[in-house]
Design a protein around this motif. Structure first.
Motif, PDB file in Angstrom:
ATOM      1  N   ILE A  22       0.839  -1.207   0.000  1.00 44.16           N
ATOM      2  CA  ILE A  22       0.000   0.000   0.000  1.00 44.16           C
ATOM      3  C   ILE A  22       0.871   1.253   0.000  1.00 44.16           C
ATOM      4  CG2 ILE A  22      -1.595   1.364   1.422  1.00 44.16           C
ATOM      5  CD1 ILE A  22      -2.851  -1.379   2.269  1.00 44.16           C
ATOM      6  N   HIS A  23       1.870   1.287   0.875  1.00 50.56           N
ATOM      7  CA  HIS A  23       2.726   2.468   0.949  1.00 50.56           C
ATOM      8  C   HIS A  23       3.593   2.631  -0.303  1.00 50.56           C
ATOM      9  CE1 HIS A  23       1.817   4.493   4.668  1.00 50.56           C
ATOM     10  NE2 HIS A  23       1.545   3.305   5.176  1.00 50.56           N
ATOM     11  N   LYS A  24       3.944   1.532  -0.925  1.00 53.58           N
ATOM     12  CA  LYS A  24       4.692   1.610  -2.183  1.00 53.58           C
ATOM     13  C   LYS A  24       3.830   2.295  -3.247  1.00 53.58           C
ATOM     14  CE  LYS A  24       7.496  -1.205  -5.271  1.00 53.58           C
ATOM     15  NZ  LYS A  24       7.948  -2.555  -5.595  1.00 53.58           N
ATOM     16  N   ILE A  25       2.553   1.940  -3.290  1.00 50.68           N
ATOM     17  CA  ILE A  25       1.624   2.568  -4.238  1.00 50.68           C
ATOM     18  C   ILE A  25       1.398   4.030  -3.859  1.00 50.68           C
ATOM     19  CG2 ILE A  25      -0.742   2.533  -5.133  1.00 50.68           C
ATOM     20  CD1 ILE A  25      -0.609  -0.581  -4.739  1.00 50.68           C
ATOM     21  N   TYR A  26       1.218   4.299  -2.574  1.00 51.12           N
ATOM     22  CA  TYR A  26       1.032   5.676  -2.101  1.00 51.12           C
ATOM     23  C   TYR A  26       2.198   6.564  -2.557  1.00 51.12           C
ATOM     24  CZ  TYR A  26      -2.912   5.067   1.185  1.00 51.12           C
ATOM     25  OH  TYR A  26      -4.145   4.863   1.762  1.00 51.12           O
ATOM     26  N   ASN A  27       3.403   6.026  -2.507  1.00 49.93           N
ATOM     27  CA  ASN A  27       4.597   6.807  -2.841  1.00 49.93           C
ATOM     28  C   ASN A  27       4.860   6.893  -4.343  1.00 49.93           C
ATOM     29  OD1 ASN A  27       5.144   7.336  -0.127  1.00 49.93           O
ATOM     30  ND2 ASN A  27       6.327   5.459   0.096  1.00 49.93           N
ATOM     31  N   SER A  28       4.137   6.111  -5.146  1.00 54.40           N
ATOM     32  CA  SER A  28       4.389   6.115  -6.589  1.00 54.40           C
ATOM     33  C   SER A  28       3.850   7.374  -7.265  1.00 54.40           C
ATOM     34  CB  SER A  28       3.816   4.857  -7.244  1.00 54.40           C
ATOM     35  OG  SER A  28       2.395   4.858  -7.186  1.00 54.40           O
ATOM     36  N   SER A  29       2.615   7.754  -6.946  1.00 55.13           N
ATOM     37  CA  SER A  29       2.052   8.994  -7.511  1.00 55.13           C
ATOM     38  C   SER A  29       0.812   9.390  -6.722  1.00 55.13           C
ATOM     39  CB  SER A  29       1.683   8.811  -8.987  1.00 55.13           C
ATOM     40  OG  SER A  29       0.515   8.041  -9.124  1.00 55.13           O
ATOM     41  N   LEU A  30       0.476  10.648  -6.778  1.00 52.93           N
ATOM     42  CA  LEU A  30      -0.698  11.152  -6.070  1.00 52.93           C
ATOM     43  C   LEU A  30      -1.974  10.531  -6.634  1.00 52.93           C
ATOM     44  CD1 LEU A  30      -1.879  13.011  -3.917  1.00 52.93           C
ATOM     45  CD2 LEU A  30      -1.881  14.848  -5.609  1.00 52.93           C
ATOM     46  N   LYS A  31      -2.026  10.386  -7.937  1.00 50.02           N
ATOM     47  CA  LYS A  31      -3.201   9.801  -8.592  1.00 50.02           C
ATOM     48  C   LYS A  31      -3.417   8.354  -8.122  1.00 50.02           C
ATOM     49  CE  LYS A  31      -5.225   9.110 -13.162  1.00 50.02           C
ATOM     50  NZ  LYS A  31      -5.025   9.262 -14.613  1.00 50.02           N
TER      51      LYS A  31
END
Length: 146
Positions: free
Chosen positions: A113-122
């Motif tokens: 989840i945090h990896k996705i959160y850090n990938s982009s705001l969208k």
């Protein structure tokens, strides 16, 4: 002639460069005070305590210790041992203790989840909506993955 046991030795202070016996360097003291102020400010922002532990236990209990992320995304039943803030405390401290902003997850899911959160705001906003939907599905008793 060598040093006697227990005799103090002069050393170079790594902070101010003075060669002397052990002393309190003003530079070191200033750094220490600065670090303490920094520690105090992060401590005041820290939400984790008895109130958080109670709420965390409630979220895990309500989900029967099942990772809702793994359940709905992958169709697998995995033990939840963490509670994730859907909208992070950094983004909105007012939601820190809002049970609707919390979801039970496993360590592995939490990292994902945090990896996705850090990938982009969208991607973060989309995943936040998905996580809220997972909570709603579980509350309605929809246990099968989409």
């Amino acid at each position: 002639m060598g040093k006697l046991y227990g005799e103090k030795m002069k050393k170079t202070c790594p902070y101010c460069g003075i060669v002397d016996y052990q002393h309190k360097s003003p530079i070191r003291e200033a750094k220490r005070k600065e670090m303490y102020k920094s520690y105090q400010s992060t401590r005041e922002d820290n939400i984790y305590g008895a109130k958080w532990n109670h709420l965390r236990d409630k979220v895990l209990f309500n989900s029967k210790y099942i990772c809702l992320y793994s359940l709905y995304k992958y169709g697998t039943v995995t033990e939840a041992n963490r509670v994730h803030h859907i909208v992070t405390v950094r983004d909105n401290k007012d939601l820190a203790f809002d049970i609707d902003n919390l979801i039970a997850v496993s360590d592995k899911a939490h990292k994902e989840i945090h990896k996705i959160y850090n990938s982009s705001l969208k991607a973060k906003i989309k995943l936040q909506e998905t996580l809220r939907e997972y909570n709603k599905k579980y509350a309605r008793g929809e246990y099968s993955p989409p």
